[in-house]
Scaffold this active site. Structure first.
Site, PDB file in Angstrom:
ATOM      1  N   ASP A  55      35.658  12.519  42.414  1.00  0.00           N
ATOM      2  CA  ASP A  55      35.381  13.864  42.931  1.00  0.00           C
ATOM      3  C   ASP A  55      34.264  13.826  43.977  1.00  0.00           C
ATOM      4  OD1 ASP A  55      33.332  13.340  41.173  1.00  0.00           O
ATOM      5  OD2 ASP A  55      33.474  15.232  40.080  1.00  0.00           O
ATOM      6  N   SER A  56      33.706  12.630  44.241  1.00  0.00           N
ATOM      7  CA  SER A  56      32.823  12.427  45.396  1.00  0.00           C
ATOM      8  C   SER A  56      33.547  12.798  46.688  1.00  0.00           C
ATOM      9  CB  SER A  56      32.352  10.967  45.454  1.00  0.00           C
ATOM     10  OG  SER A  56      33.462  10.084  45.420  1.00  0.00           O
ATOM     11  N   ASP A  94      39.082  11.283  38.604  1.00  0.00           N
ATOM     12  CA  ASP A  94      38.038  12.113  37.992  1.00  0.00           C
ATOM     13  C   ASP A  94      38.583  13.455  37.534  1.00  0.00           C
ATOM     14  OD1 ASP A  94      35.862  10.434  38.176  1.00  0.00           O
ATOM     15  OD2 ASP A  94      34.937  11.452  39.885  1.00  0.00           O
ATOM     16  N   LYS A 123      38.779   9.992  34.178  1.00  0.00           N
ATOM     17  CA  LYS A 123      37.339   9.842  33.955  1.00  0.00           C
ATOM     18  C   LYS A 123      36.695  11.203  33.728  1.00  0.00           C
ATOM     19  CE  LYS A 123      34.439   8.157  37.243  1.00  0.00           C
ATOM     20  NZ  LYS A 123      33.594   9.337  37.526  1.00  0.00           N
ATOM     21  N   GLU A 125      32.997  13.274  32.655  1.00  0.00           N
ATOM     22  CA  GLU A 125      31.536  13.179  32.571  1.00  0.00           C
ATOM     23  C   GLU A 125      30.989  13.778  31.278  1.00  0.00           C
ATOM     24  OE1 GLU A 125      29.538  14.707  36.067  1.00  0.00           O
ATOM     25  OE2 GLU A 125      30.873  13.612  37.421  1.00  0.00           O
ATOM     26  N   GLU A 193      25.986   5.563  35.484  1.00  0.00           N
ATOM     27  CA  GLU A 193      25.454   5.810  36.834  1.00  0.00           C
ATOM     28  C   GLU A 193      23.977   6.185  36.812  1.00  0.00           C
ATOM     29  OE1 GLU A 193      27.760   8.624  39.136  1.00  0.00           O
ATOM     30  OE2 GLU A 193      26.203   8.832  40.656  1.00  0.00           O
TER      31      GLU A 193
END
Ligand SMILES: Nc1nc(=O)c2c([nH]1)NC[C@@H]1CN(c3ccc(C(=O)N[C@@H](CCC(=O)O)C(=O)O)cc3)CN21
Ligand SMILES: CC(C)C(=O)C(=O)O
Ligand SMILES: [Mg+2]
Length: 276
Positions: A55-56, A94, A123, A125, A193
């Site tokens: 999602d960057s 993501d 993925k 978070e 991270e």
């Protein structure tokens, strides 16, 4: 669309069980973001193990100041493009901000990203109770999950910026507990991270699942970078943990191959890319 990726299709496909074998055998895992089919082909031909539709993309492609505006539709769109460029590389996507607001939403999002768009793994978070439940629910339905802890960018407002996490002893202990919890919930992989190098090492040793670091020091089982950072084309300031691999090289293919080689032989990340 037809993508000619014949060179890479000779390679043995990277699988989720294969990643566990790599950790057990001490072979470093190389992960890199990709957002479109053309870069996906470059990533695969360079021998990267895992392509991440991060999602960057909200920051490097869309120009936002955080990853929060990225939608599930956009993640599905980029994932389907990347999937067409790959044949042997494991594809992770993501879960975008708030698409995992509860277990039912997380399952819906997982079904779309895997069933429709072509990701092999999702993925997610954090390690909040509803996230642990979602990891378990997805895994039970045969959607493998990669957890993501430490500096989780979707929590930017809670953190007050993209700040290194786990520096104080209690905060470090909390990250270790969260890592054990996501593993217990069924995660097959962890991205760690923005944490001190010592904590990166501690988490990697505490878990039996592979730990992929980004700004987490050299002791993790693998590494991930944003592709625009390692090609030196991210506008503005690049995170300290990244490195321009295109500098002094003739092509994007050469740059990605150098990244793969440096991660595999342990020269990247160096001490200067880590945090105390
Ligand atoms: N281009 C890009 N690269 C990334 O690695 C990345 C994104 N975008 N977007 C999503 C998140 C945000 N990330 C970031 C962005 C900046 C820093 C950063 O500037 N960190 C400071 C450390 C500050 C401290 O010491 O607490 C640094 O100096 O690197 C860290 C992670 C990582 N991810
Ligand atoms: C930097 C990686 C780990 C990521 O989550 C992303 O690209 O969105
Ligand atoms: Mg991300």
């Amino acid at each position: 669309m037809y993508v000619d990726n014949t060179k890479a299709s000779a390679r043995k496909p990277v699988t989720v069980p294969g990643l566990h074998t790599m950790k057990a055998e001490g072979r470093k895992i190389v992960m890199l973001t990709a957002y479109d089919a053309s870069f996906a082909v470059q990533v695969e031909q360079a021998g990267v193990d895992i392509a991440l539709v991060g999602d960057s993309l909200g920051m490097v492609i869309q120009g936002h100041r955080s990853t929060l505006p990225v939608t599930l539709d956009q993640m599905a769109y980029h994932t389907s493009a990347v999937a067409r460029g790959l044949s042997a590389t494991l594809l992770i996507t993501d879960m975008p901000f708030m698409a995992d607001r509860d277990v039912a939403y997380a399952l819906e999002a997982g079904a779309r990203l895997v069933g429709e768009a072509g990701a092999a793994m999702i993925k997610i978070e954090g390690a909040a109770p509803h996230i642990l439940e979602s990891i378990h629910a997805l895994t039970e339905r045969a959607i493998p999950v990669c957890a993501h802890l430490g500096l989780t960018p979707q929590s930017v407002h809670k953190f007050g910026g993209f700040k290194i996490q786990g520096r104080a002893q209690d905060a470090a202990d909390r990250v270790v507990s969260e890592a054990l919890a996501v593993q217990q919930a069924g995660a097959d992989l962890l991205v760690l991270e923005g944490v001190p190098t010592t904590l990166g090492e501690r988490v990697t040793k505490a878990l039996h699942i592979p730990v992929i670091g980004i700004g987490a020091g050299p002791h993790c089982d693998g590494q991930v970078l944003v592709i625009y950072d390692m090609l030196g084309i991210t506008p503005g300031k690049r995170p300290k943990f990244s490195k321009d691999f295109l500098a002094g090289r003739a092509s994007i293919g050469d740059a990605i191959e150098a990244y793969v080689a440096d991660v595999r032989n342990g020269t990247f990340p160096a001490a200067e890319h880590g945090f105390n």
